[in-house]
Design an enzyme around this catalytic site. Structure first.
Site, short mmCIF file in Angstrom:
data_model
loop_
_atom_site.label_atom_id
_atom_site.label_comp_id
_atom_site.label_asym_id
_atom_site.label_seq_id
_atom_site.Cartn_x
_atom_site.Cartn_y
_atom_site.Cartn_z
N GLN A 292 10.09 -11.89 8.38
CA GLN A 292 9.86 -12.21 6.97
C GLN A 292 10.83 -13.30 6.48
O GLN A 292 10.46 -14.14 5.67
CB GLN A 292 9.92 -10.95 6.11
CG GLN A 292 8.74 -10.02 6.47
CD GLN A 292 8.63 -8.78 5.60
OE1 GLN A 292 9.46 -8.53 4.74
NE2 GLN A 292 7.60 -7.98 5.86
N ARG B 183 12.80 6.04 8.63
CA ARG B 183 13.51 6.73 9.70
C ARG B 183 12.70 7.96 10.10
O ARG B 183 12.49 8.85 9.30
CB ARG B 183 14.89 7.14 9.20
CG ARG B 183 15.77 7.67 10.29
CD ARG B 183 17.17 7.96 9.74
NE ARG B 183 18.13 7.89 10.81
CZ ARG B 183 19.32 7.32 10.71
NH1 ARG B 183 19.69 6.76 9.59
NH2 ARG B 183 20.15 7.31 11.74
N HIS C 52 23.76 0.63 -0.44
CA HIS C 52 22.76 1.56 -0.99
C HIS C 52 22.57 2.68 0.02
O HIS C 52 21.64 2.67 0.82
CB HIS C 52 21.43 0.87 -1.29
CG HIS C 52 20.34 1.86 -1.56
ND1 HIS C 52 20.32 2.65 -2.69
CD2 HIS C 52 19.26 2.23 -0.83
CE1 HIS C 52 19.28 3.45 -2.64
NE2 HIS C 52 18.62 3.23 -1.52
N ALA D 57 0.82 -1.22 0.00
CA ALA D 57 0.00 0.00 0.00
C ALA D 57 0.85 1.27 0.00
O ALA D 57 0.31 2.38 0.01
CB ALA D 57 -0.93 0.01 1.21
N GLY D 58 2.14 1.12 -0.02
CA GLY D 58 3.02 2.29 -0.02
C GLY D 58 3.18 2.87 -1.41
O GLY D 58 2.62 2.35 -2.39
N ASP E 299 20.34 3.10 -8.24
CA ASP E 299 21.60 3.86 -8.28
C ASP E 299 22.30 3.66 -9.63
O ASP E 299 22.85 4.60 -10.21
CB ASP E 299 22.50 3.39 -7.13
CG ASP E 299 21.75 3.40 -5.80
OD1 ASP E 299 21.32 4.50 -5.39
OD2 ASP E 299 21.55 2.33 -5.20
P1 NAX Z 1 5.90 4.08 2.04
O1 NAX Z 1 6.01 4.54 3.45
O2 NAX Z 1 5.06 4.83 1.06
O3 NAX Z 1 5.36 2.58 2.03
C1 NAX Z 1 5.89 1.60 2.86
C2 NAX Z 1 4.76 0.61 3.12
O4 NAX Z 1 5.31 -0.50 3.82
C3 NAX Z 1 3.64 1.18 3.99
O5 NAX Z 1 2.39 1.01 3.33
C4 NAX Z 1 3.73 0.35 5.26
O6 NAX Z 1 2.46 0.12 5.85
C5 NAX Z 1 4.35 -0.94 4.73
N1 NAX Z 1 4.99 -1.76 5.75
C6 NAX Z 1 5.66 -1.37 6.86
N2 NAX Z 1 6.03 -2.42 7.58
C7 NAX Z 1 5.60 -3.50 6.92
C8 NAX Z 1 5.67 -4.89 7.20
N3 NAX Z 1 6.25 -5.36 8.30
N4 NAX Z 1 5.11 -5.74 6.30
C9 NAX Z 1 4.49 -5.29 5.20
N5 NAX Z 1 4.38 -3.98 4.90
C10 NAX Z 1 4.93 -3.11 5.76
O7 NAX Z 1 7.39 3.93 1.52
P2 NAX Z 1 7.94 3.83 0.02
O8 NAX Z 1 8.18 5.18 -0.52
O9 NAX Z 1 7.07 2.91 -0.75
O10 NAX Z 1 9.37 3.18 0.27
C11 NAX Z 1 9.52 1.87 0.75
C12 NAX Z 1 10.96 1.59 1.15
O11 NAX Z 1 11.82 1.69 0.03
C13 NAX Z 1 11.52 2.58 2.18
O12 NAX Z 1 12.22 1.83 3.18
C14 NAX Z 1 12.50 3.41 1.39
O13 NAX Z 1 13.52 3.92 2.18
C15 NAX Z 1 13.00 2.38 0.40
N6 NAX Z 1 13.65 2.89 -0.82
C16 NAX Z 1 14.70 2.16 -1.31
C17 NAX Z 1 15.34 2.48 -2.49
C18 NAX Z 1 16.46 1.64 -3.02
O14 NAX Z 1 17.04 2.06 -4.02
N7 NAX Z 1 16.84 0.49 -2.44
C19 NAX Z 1 14.95 3.71 -3.23
C20 NAX Z 1 13.59 4.18 -2.93
C21 NAX Z 1 13.15 4.08 -1.49
O15 NAX Z 1 13.62 5.20 -0.80
#
Ligand code: NAX
Length: 327
Positions: free
Chosen positions: A112, A92, A187, A13-14, A159
Protein backbone atom coordinates in the site's frame (compact mmCIF):
# COMPACT_ATOMS: atom_id res chain seq x y z
CA UNK A 1 -18.23 25.03 -5.14
CA UNK A 2 -15.50 23.03 -3.45
CA UNK A 3 -13.73 20.41 -5.61
CA UNK A 4 -14.36 16.82 -4.45
CA UNK A 5 -11.81 15.29 -2.08
CA UNK A 6 -10.83 11.71 -2.86
CA UNK A 7 -10.84 9.55 0.27
CA UNK A 8 -9.57 5.97 0.02
CA UNK A 9 -10.71 3.61 2.78
CA UNK A 10 -9.13 0.16 3.05
CA UNK A 11 -10.83 -2.72 4.81
CA UNK A 12 -14.04 -1.16 3.53
CA UNK A 13 -16.10 -4.32 4.10
CA UNK A 14 -14.97 -4.72 7.70
CA UNK A 15 -16.85 -3.57 10.78
CA UNK A 16 -14.94 -0.29 11.19
CA UNK A 17 -15.29 0.37 7.47
CA UNK A 18 -19.06 -0.09 7.74
CA UNK A 19 -19.27 2.47 10.54
CA UNK A 20 -16.78 4.87 8.93
CA UNK A 21 -17.96 5.21 5.34
CA UNK A 22 -21.40 6.58 6.22
CA UNK A 23 -19.91 9.21 8.52
CA UNK A 24 -17.51 10.41 5.81
CA UNK A 25 -20.27 10.39 3.19
CA UNK A 26 -22.57 12.42 5.46
CA UNK A 27 -20.00 15.21 5.80
CA UNK A 28 -19.02 14.53 9.42
CA UNK A 29 -15.33 14.41 8.55
CA UNK A 30 -14.75 17.19 6.03
CA UNK A 31 -17.76 19.38 6.65
CA UNK A 32 -21.10 20.12 4.99
CA UNK A 33 -19.62 21.94 1.97
CA UNK A 34 -17.01 19.42 0.83
CA UNK A 35 -17.99 16.76 -1.72
CA UNK A 36 -16.20 13.41 -1.36
CA UNK A 37 -15.21 10.71 -3.82
CA UNK A 38 -15.02 7.45 -1.90
CA UNK A 39 -12.62 4.74 -3.08
CA UNK A 40 -13.16 1.49 -1.19
CA UNK A 41 -10.26 -0.99 -1.19
CA UNK A 42 -10.80 -4.60 -0.21
CA UNK A 43 -9.20 -7.96 -0.83
CA UNK A 44 -10.85 -9.83 -3.75
CA UNK A 45 -12.80 -12.19 -1.42
CA UNK A 46 -14.47 -9.23 0.30
CA UNK A 47 -14.98 -6.97 -2.72
CA UNK A 48 -18.55 -8.16 -3.18
CA UNK A 49 -19.44 -7.29 0.40
CA UNK A 50 -17.95 -3.83 -0.20
CA UNK A 51 -20.19 -3.53 -3.29
CA UNK A 52 -23.11 -4.17 -0.94
CA UNK A 53 -22.01 -1.26 1.23
CA UNK A 54 -21.86 0.87 -1.91
CA UNK A 55 -25.49 0.00 -2.62
CA UNK A 56 -26.43 1.20 0.85
CA UNK A 57 -24.35 4.36 0.49
CA UNK A 58 -26.25 5.06 -2.73
CA UNK A 59 -29.51 4.52 -0.89
CA UNK A 60 -28.64 7.23 1.60
CA UNK A 61 -28.64 9.72 -1.30
CA UNK A 62 -26.00 11.77 0.50
CA UNK A 63 -25.72 15.05 -1.40
CA UNK A 64 -21.95 15.26 -0.80
CA UNK A 65 -21.06 11.95 -2.45
CA UNK A 66 -19.37 12.67 -5.79
CA UNK A 67 -18.20 9.11 -6.50
CA UNK A 68 -18.28 5.58 -5.09
CA UNK A 69 -16.04 2.82 -6.33
CA UNK A 70 -14.77 -0.54 -5.06
CA UNK A 71 -11.24 -1.75 -5.88
CA UNK A 72 -9.16 -4.80 -5.15
CA UNK A 73 -6.06 -3.21 -6.66
CA UNK A 74 -4.28 -0.76 -4.32
CA UNK A 75 -2.66 1.15 -7.20
CA UNK A 76 -6.07 2.00 -8.64
CA UNK A 77 -7.66 2.62 -5.24
CA UNK A 78 -5.01 5.19 -4.21
CA UNK A 79 -4.81 6.91 -7.59
CA UNK A 80 -5.47 10.59 -6.92
CA UNK A 81 -6.19 10.04 -3.21
CA UNK A 82 -6.09 13.14 -1.01
CA UNK A 83 -6.82 11.23 2.19
CA UNK A 84 -6.07 7.57 2.87
CA UNK A 85 -7.57 5.71 5.83
CA UNK A 86 -5.81 2.37 6.16
CA UNK A 87 -8.20 0.29 8.22
CA UNK A 88 -7.80 -3.16 6.67
CA UNK A 89 -5.19 -5.36 8.30
CA UNK A 90 -4.52 -8.96 9.08
CA UNK A 91 -5.96 -9.72 12.53
CA UNK A 92 -3.97 -11.73 15.05
CA UNK A 93 -5.22 -15.30 14.85
CA UNK A 94 -5.17 -17.77 17.76
CA UNK A 95 -1.63 -18.78 18.61
CA UNK A 96 -0.13 -16.36 16.08
CA UNK A 97 3.37 -15.18 16.99
CA UNK A 98 4.20 -11.47 16.89
CA UNK A 99 6.67 -12.02 14.05
CA UNK A 100 3.97 -13.73 11.99
CA UNK A 101 1.58 -10.83 12.61
CA UNK A 102 4.22 -8.24 11.71
CA UNK A 103 5.16 -10.15 8.62
CA UNK A 104 1.56 -10.59 7.37
CA UNK A 105 0.88 -6.90 7.89
CA UNK A 106 4.25 -5.88 6.53
CA UNK A 107 3.19 -7.49 3.27
CA UNK A 108 -0.01 -5.41 3.19
CA UNK A 109 1.47 -2.07 4.24
CA UNK A 110 4.57 -2.22 2.02
CA UNK A 111 2.34 -2.82 -1.03
CA UNK A 112 0.00 0.00 0.00
CA UNK A 113 2.94 2.37 0.66
CA UNK A 114 4.23 1.72 -2.85
CA UNK A 115 0.77 2.22 -4.35
CA UNK A 116 0.39 5.54 -2.50
CA UNK A 117 3.82 6.59 -3.72
CA UNK A 118 2.81 5.82 -7.28
CA UNK A 119 -0.45 7.67 -7.57
CA UNK A 120 -1.65 9.59 -4.52
CA UNK A 121 -2.28 13.33 -4.80
CA UNK A 122 0.52 15.70 -3.80
CA UNK A 123 -1.33 16.67 -0.59
CA UNK A 124 -1.91 13.04 0.53
CA UNK A 125 -2.50 12.50 4.25
CA UNK A 126 -2.51 8.95 5.62
CA UNK A 127 -3.91 7.55 8.86
CA UNK A 128 -3.30 3.91 9.75
CA UNK A 129 -5.96 2.29 11.92
CA UNK A 130 -5.17 -1.38 11.25
CA UNK A 131 -2.97 -2.94 13.91
CA UNK A 132 -0.14 -2.87 14.79
CA UNK A 133 -1.00 0.65 13.64
CA UNK A 134 2.19 2.55 14.54
CA UNK A 135 4.52 0.03 12.95
CA UNK A 136 2.26 -0.45 9.93
CA UNK A 137 2.52 3.32 9.35
CA UNK A 138 6.30 3.11 9.61
CA UNK A 139 6.36 0.31 7.01
CA UNK A 140 4.03 2.16 4.61
CA UNK A 141 6.09 5.37 4.88
CA UNK A 142 9.33 3.53 4.20
CA UNK A 143 7.90 2.20 0.91
CA UNK A 144 6.77 5.65 -0.22
CA UNK A 145 10.06 7.52 -0.73
CA UNK A 146 8.46 10.41 -2.65
CA UNK A 147 5.90 11.22 0.05
CA UNK A 148 7.17 13.08 3.13
CA UNK A 149 7.22 10.57 6.02
CA UNK A 150 5.33 13.08 8.16
CA UNK A 151 2.21 12.43 6.07
CA UNK A 152 2.03 8.91 7.52
CA UNK A 153 0.31 8.84 10.89
CA UNK A 154 -1.37 6.22 13.06
CA UNK A 155 -4.54 6.58 15.08
CA UNK A 156 -4.45 7.08 18.85
CA UNK A 157 -7.49 9.37 18.92
CA UNK A 158 -9.64 6.49 20.16
CA UNK A 159 -7.34 6.15 23.17
CA UNK A 160 -7.48 9.94 23.60
CA UNK A 161 -11.29 9.93 23.52
CA UNK A 162 -11.42 7.02 25.96
CA UNK A 163 -9.18 8.99 28.34
CA UNK A 164 -11.36 12.10 28.06
CA UNK A 165 -14.48 10.03 28.73
CA UNK A 166 -12.97 8.33 31.81
CA UNK A 167 -11.80 11.65 33.26
CA UNK A 168 -15.19 13.24 32.63
CA UNK A 169 -16.98 10.34 34.32
CA UNK A 170 -14.63 10.35 37.32
CA UNK A 171 -14.92 14.11 37.93
CA UNK A 172 -18.62 14.30 37.06
CA UNK A 173 -17.93 16.96 34.45
CA UNK A 174 -19.08 17.41 30.89
CA UNK A 175 -16.69 16.10 28.27
CA UNK A 176 -16.62 19.60 26.77
CA UNK A 177 -14.89 20.92 29.92
CA UNK A 178 -11.87 18.67 29.45
CA UNK A 179 -8.72 19.88 27.69
CA UNK A 180 -5.20 18.65 27.06
CA UNK A 181 -5.39 14.95 27.72
CA UNK A 182 -2.52 13.22 25.92
CA UNK A 183 -1.65 9.74 24.69
CA UNK A 184 2.04 8.89 24.35
CA UNK A 185 3.77 5.96 22.69
CA UNK A 186 2.28 2.91 21.01
CA UNK A 187 -1.38 2.14 20.33
CA UNK A 188 -1.15 -0.96 22.52
CA UNK A 189 -1.51 -1.83 26.18
CA UNK A 190 1.87 -0.13 26.79
CA UNK A 191 0.50 3.31 25.83
CA UNK A 192 0.65 6.13 28.36
CA UNK A 193 -2.61 8.06 28.80
CA UNK A 194 -1.45 11.27 30.50
CA UNK A 195 -3.57 13.76 32.44
CA UNK A 196 -0.69 15.65 34.01
CA UNK A 197 -1.37 18.67 31.73
CA UNK A 198 -5.13 18.18 31.50
CA UNK A 199 -7.69 20.60 32.90
CA UNK A 200 -11.31 20.14 33.88
CA UNK A 201 -13.25 23.37 33.60
CA UNK A 202 -9.90 25.17 33.86
CA UNK A 203 -8.79 23.34 37.04
CA UNK A 204 -5.76 21.00 36.80
CA UNK A 205 -7.15 17.47 36.53
CA UNK A 206 -4.41 16.09 38.77
CA UNK A 207 -5.74 18.22 41.66
CA UNK A 208 -9.21 16.66 41.33
CA UNK A 209 -8.29 12.96 41.45
CA UNK A 210 -6.10 10.76 43.64
CA UNK A 211 -2.69 9.70 42.30
CA UNK A 212 -3.68 6.08 43.01
CA UNK A 213 -6.71 6.44 40.73
CA UNK A 214 -4.46 7.63 37.91
CA UNK A 215 -1.93 4.81 38.30
CA UNK A 216 -4.19 1.91 39.26
CA UNK A 217 -7.49 2.64 37.54
CA UNK A 218 -7.34 5.34 34.86
CA UNK A 219 -4.21 4.26 32.98
CA UNK A 220 -4.96 0.51 32.85
CA UNK A 221 -8.66 1.10 32.09
CA UNK A 222 -7.83 3.28 29.06
CA UNK A 223 -4.93 1.11 27.89
CA UNK A 224 -7.02 -2.07 28.13
CA UNK A 225 -10.34 -0.61 27.01
CA UNK A 226 -10.17 -2.53 23.72
CA UNK A 227 -10.19 -5.83 25.64
CA UNK A 228 -13.02 -4.57 27.87
CA UNK A 229 -15.14 -3.77 24.80
CA UNK A 230 -14.50 -7.24 23.37
CA UNK A 231 -15.46 -8.87 26.68
CA UNK A 232 -18.70 -6.90 27.06
CA UNK A 233 -19.78 -6.41 23.46
CA UNK A 234 -18.57 -9.73 22.09
CA UNK A 235 -16.76 -7.91 19.29
CA UNK A 236 -13.99 -5.34 19.00
CA UNK A 237 -14.57 -1.57 18.98
CA UNK A 238 -16.06 -0.51 15.69
CA UNK A 239 -18.23 2.61 15.77
CA UNK A 240 -16.03 4.28 18.37
CA UNK A 241 -12.94 3.47 16.29
CA UNK A 242 -14.63 4.86 13.18
CA UNK A 243 -15.58 8.01 15.10
CA UNK A 244 -11.98 8.44 16.24
CA UNK A 245 -10.74 8.04 12.65
CA UNK A 246 -13.18 10.75 11.55
CA UNK A 247 -11.89 13.01 14.35
CA UNK A 248 -8.23 12.29 13.53
CA UNK A 249 -8.70 13.41 9.93
CA UNK A 250 -11.15 16.22 10.70
CA UNK A 251 -8.70 17.83 13.10
CA UNK A 252 -5.68 17.27 10.83
CA UNK A 253 -7.47 18.94 7.93
CA UNK A 254 -9.40 21.64 9.79
CA UNK A 255 -7.22 22.37 12.84
CA UNK A 256 -7.42 21.86 16.60
CA UNK A 257 -9.37 24.40 18.66
CA UNK A 258 -7.50 27.12 20.54
CA UNK A 259 -6.42 25.99 23.98
CA UNK A 260 -6.57 22.29 23.24
CA UNK A 261 -4.72 19.59 21.34
CA UNK A 262 -5.28 16.08 20.05
CA UNK A 263 -3.19 12.91 20.15
CA UNK A 264 -1.70 11.44 16.98
CA UNK A 265 1.01 8.87 16.37
CA UNK A 266 3.47 10.62 14.05
CA UNK A 267 7.07 10.02 12.96
CA UNK A 268 9.16 11.36 15.83
CA UNK A 269 11.49 14.30 15.20
CA UNK A 270 13.31 13.41 18.42
CA UNK A 271 10.94 15.41 20.64
CA UNK A 272 10.76 14.26 24.27
CA UNK A 273 13.62 11.84 23.69
CA UNK A 274 11.59 9.59 21.37
CA UNK A 275 14.07 8.26 18.79
CA UNK A 276 13.71 9.98 15.43
CA UNK A 277 11.57 8.10 12.92
CA UNK A 278 9.58 5.94 15.35
CA UNK A 279 5.85 6.50 14.80
CA UNK A 280 4.87 7.38 18.35
CA UNK A 281 1.88 9.14 19.82
CA UNK A 282 2.31 12.74 21.00
CA UNK A 283 0.05 15.62 21.88
CA UNK A 284 -0.17 17.69 18.68
CA UNK A 285 -1.83 20.86 17.52
CA UNK A 286 -2.89 21.25 13.92
CA UNK A 287 -3.40 24.26 11.67
CA UNK A 288 -3.58 24.73 7.89
CA UNK A 289 -3.46 20.98 7.28
CA UNK A 290 -0.23 20.49 9.24
CA UNK A 291 0.43 19.13 12.70
CA UNK A 292 3.08 20.15 15.22
CA UNK A 293 4.15 18.18 18.26
CA UNK A 294 3.38 20.29 21.34
CA UNK A 295 6.74 21.46 22.69
CA UNK A 296 8.02 22.37 26.13
CA UNK A 297 5.78 20.21 28.30
CA UNK A 298 7.20 19.25 31.65
CA UNK A 299 7.69 15.47 31.88
CA UNK A 300 7.57 14.11 35.43
CA UNK A 301 9.51 11.00 36.48
CA UNK A 302 6.18 9.14 36.53
CA UNK A 303 5.49 10.16 32.92
CA UNK A 304 9.09 9.56 31.79
CA UNK A 305 9.07 5.92 32.91
CA UNK A 306 5.81 5.23 31.11
CA UNK A 307 6.71 7.04 27.88
CA UNK A 308 10.05 5.23 27.78
CA UNK A 309 8.42 1.81 28.28
CA UNK A 310 5.98 2.30 25.40
CA UNK A 311 8.67 3.76 23.14
CA UNK A 312 10.89 0.76 23.92
CA UNK A 313 8.10 -1.48 22.62
CA UNK A 314 7.95 0.58 19.40
CA UNK A 315 11.72 0.27 18.99
CA UNK A 316 11.43 -3.51 19.43
CA UNK A 317 8.68 -3.65 16.78
CA UNK A 318 10.89 -1.64 14.44
CA UNK A 319 13.84 -3.99 15.08
CA UNK A 320 11.59 -6.98 14.38
CA UNK A 321 10.40 -5.60 11.02
CA UNK A 322 13.96 -4.69 10.05
CA UNK A 323 14.94 -8.27 10.82
CA UNK A 324 12.05 -9.49 8.63
CA UNK A 325 13.35 -7.30 5.79
CA UNK A 326 10.18 -5.16 5.76
CA UNK A 327 11.82 -1.75 6.13
P1 NAX B 1 -12.55 -6.49 10.29
O1 NAX B 1 -11.86 -7.81 10.30
O2 NAX B 1 -14.02 -6.40 10.53
O3 NAX B 1 -12.29 -5.79 8.87
C1 NAX B 1 -11.03 -5.73 8.30
C2 NAX B 1 -11.25 -5.71 6.79
O4 NAX B 1 -9.99 -5.46 6.18
C3 NAX B 1 -11.77 -7.02 6.23
O5 NAX B 1 -12.96 -6.78 5.47
C4 NAX B 1 -10.63 -7.51 5.35
O6 NAX B 1 -11.09 -8.21 4.20
C5 NAX B 1 -9.95 -6.20 4.99
N1 NAX B 1 -8.57 -6.34 4.55
C6 NAX B 1 -7.63 -7.23 4.97
N2 NAX B 1 -6.51 -7.09 4.27
C7 NAX B 1 -6.73 -6.09 3.40
C8 NAX B 1 -5.93 -5.50 2.39
N3 NAX B 1 -4.69 -5.93 2.13
N4 NAX B 1 -6.47 -4.49 1.66
C9 NAX B 1 -7.72 -4.07 1.88
N5 NAX B 1 -8.53 -4.61 2.81
C10 NAX B 1 -8.02 -5.61 3.55
O7 NAX B 1 -11.74 -5.58 11.29
P2 NAX B 1 -12.17 -4.19 11.98
O8 NAX B 1 -12.88 -4.47 13.24
O9 NAX B 1 -12.82 -3.33 10.97
O10 NAX B 1 -10.74 -3.61 12.40
C11 NAX B 1 -9.81 -3.20 11.43
C12 NAX B 1 -8.45 -2.94 12.07
O11 NAX B 1 -8.52 -1.88 13.00
C13 NAX B 1 -7.89 -4.14 12.85
O12 NAX B 1 -6.50 -4.29 12.51
C14 NAX B 1 -8.01 -3.71 14.29
O13 NAX B 1 -7.05 -4.32 15.10
C15 NAX B 1 -7.78 -2.22 14.16
N6 NAX B 1 -8.23 -1.37 15.27
C16 NAX B 1 -7.47 -0.28 15.57
C17 NAX B 1 -7.83 0.64 16.54
C18 NAX B 1 -7.00 1.85 16.82
O14 NAX B 1 -7.34 2.55 17.77
N7 NAX B 1 -5.91 2.15 16.10
C19 NAX B 1 -9.06 0.41 17.35
C20 NAX B 1 -10.04 -0.48 16.72
C21 NAX B 1 -9.48 -1.66 15.97
O15 NAX B 1 -9.24 -2.69 16.88
Amino acid sequence: AHAPITVTVTGAAGQIGYALLFRIASGAMLGPDVPVKLNLLEIPQAAQAAEGTVLELMDCAFPLVAGLEVFDDPVKAFDGANLAMLVGARPRGPGMERAELLSANGGIFSVQGRALNEGAAADIKVVVVGNPANTNALIAASHAPDIPAARFTAMTRLDHDRAVAQLAAKTGSPVADIRKVAIWGNHSASQYPDISHATVGGTPAASLVEPAWIADEFIPRVAKRGAEIIAVRGGSSAASAANAAVEHMRLWVNGTPDGDWTSMAVPSDGSYGVPEGLVSSFPVTTANGQYSIVQGLEVSDFSRTRIDASVAELAAERDAVIELGLL
